[in-house]
Scaffold this active site. Structure first.
Site, PDB file in Angstrom:
ATOM      1  N   SER A  33      -5.672   0.104  13.172  1.00  0.00           N
ATOM      2  CA  SER A  33      -6.390   1.381  13.229  1.00  0.00           C
ATOM      3  C   SER A  33      -7.054   1.497  14.591  1.00  0.00           C
ATOM      4  O   SER A  33      -7.374   0.480  15.228  1.00  0.00           O
ATOM      5  CB  SER A  33      -7.454   1.448  12.126  1.00  0.00           C
ATOM      6  N   GLY A  61       0.823  -1.202   0.000  1.00  0.00           N
ATOM      7  CA  GLY A  61       0.000   0.000   0.000  1.00  0.00           C
ATOM      8  C   GLY A  61       0.855   1.249   0.000  1.00  0.00           C
ATOM      9  O   GLY A  61       0.529   2.252   0.643  1.00  0.00           O
ATOM     10  N   TYR A  89     -14.669  -2.982   8.420  1.00  0.00           N
ATOM     11  CA  TYR A  89     -13.366  -2.360   8.652  1.00  0.00           C
ATOM     12  C   TYR A  89     -12.923  -2.583  10.095  1.00  0.00           C
ATOM     13  O   TYR A  89     -11.773  -2.934  10.357  1.00  0.00           O
ATOM     14  CB  TYR A  89     -13.435  -0.867   8.335  1.00  0.00           C
ATOM     15  N   ALA A  90     -13.840  -2.388  11.054  1.00  0.00           N
ATOM     16  CA  ALA A  90     -13.506  -2.596  12.461  1.00  0.00           C
ATOM     17  C   ALA A  90     -13.103  -4.043  12.710  1.00  0.00           C
ATOM     18  O   ALA A  90     -12.132  -4.322  13.435  1.00  0.00           O
ATOM     19  CB  ALA A  90     -14.698  -2.216  13.343  1.00  0.00           C
ATOM     20  N   ALA A  91     -13.839  -4.978  12.122  1.00  0.00           N
ATOM     21  CA  ALA A  91     -13.518  -6.395  12.304  1.00  0.00           C
ATOM     22  C   ALA A  91     -12.144  -6.719  11.730  1.00  0.00           C
ATOM     23  O   ALA A  91     -11.359  -7.461  12.340  1.00  0.00           O
ATOM     24  CB  ALA A  91     -14.589  -7.252  11.633  1.00  0.00           C
TER      25      ALA A  91
END
Length: 263
Positions: free
Chosen positions: A153, A28, A168-170
């Site tokens: 994050s 990335g 996204y949280a998972a």
């Protein structure tokens, strides 16, 4: 102010934080935090294989520093992951540092998540990093250690609703669990695995967050330092974990969020 550091002091700092002769991979790396990580590791002396899908941006990055090697790589593809690791060994004979940074955002509300979209996000944000770490560890010669730095994050540590998202949280919480487990399994081999947890930074992943007065104010009010992160403010944490300065650290999470999660 007069610089009172001695040659011995400089040598100690170079020994702790310098990466001359080492090879690093940053995924990335075409934009945002990943681009900064690639530059920081190269500035520390490493040969950096900057991996991403956007080759035009990688080419511009490589033009800025001869120590940065652009590599087109889709981290969700096994052939691309293996080719990336193989290229490191073909060109430098080693792979010392892996920064798993590639990621993508998801929809903010759970009701907007589809089964396919949820799975696709986990593939990029969680599974790809695992498989690349496994490829790097498998290729590592016996007796040689390495440092793996996984980028998570604050959304993996705490709910940030209405910003964030279930998938996204998972994925980012999964990165933290994966970090601890790989550290436990590979520590005896000298492979250190740690995680960095950035807070709110103005990148492609947070597009619109800081340009909107309401959301920007929300960040300022809920961050102890009263602002979002500035470019380069995560680089030091990544360099620390990549270098010998953190030689006795593994399985740990370093939070760089201006105090967001400490409230």
């Amino acid at each position: 102010m007069t610089d009172t550091r001695t040659t011995a002091d400089v040598d100690t700092l170079t020994r702790l934080f310098g990466l001359p002769g080492r090879t690093a991979v940053v995924t990335g790396a075409s934009a945002g935090l990943g681009l900064g990580f690639a530059k920081a590791l190269a500035d520390a002396g490493a040969t950096v294989f900057a991996a991403a899908r956007r080759t035009d941006r990688l080419a511009a990055l490589a033009d800025s520093d001869a120590r940065i090697v652009p590599v087109r790589c889709d981290v969700t593809l096994d052939d691309d992951r293996r080719a990336l690791v193989d290229r490191c060994y073909e060109q430098t004979g080693r792979l010392d540092v892996l920064v798993n940074n590639a990621g993508m955002p998801g929809p903010p509300r759970a009701e907007q998540e589809s089964a396919e979209g949820f799975a696709a996000l986990l593939e990029v944000n969680l599974l790809a990093g695992f498989h690349l770490a496994l490829a790097a560890a498998t290729a590592l010669p016996e007796g040689r250690g390495a440092s793996i730095v996984n980028i998570s994050s604050i959304i993996g540590l705490a709910s940030t609703a209405p910003i964030g998202g279930a998938s996204y949280a998972a994925s980012k919480a999964g990165v933290l669990g994966l970090t601890r487990e790989l550290a436990g399994q590979w520590g005896h081999r000298g492979i250190r695995v740690n995680a960095v947890v950035p807070g709110w930074f103005d990148t492609e992943m947070t597009d619109g967050l800081f340009s909107n007065d309401k959301s920007a104010g929300w960040v300022r009010r809920n961050t102890m330092l009263g602002r979002g992160g500035a470019a380069g403010e995560v680089d030091g944490a990544v360099l620390f974990l990549a270098s010998d300065a953190s030689s006795y650290m593994t399985g740990q999470t370093v939070v760089v969020d201006g105090g967001w999660t400490a409230r």
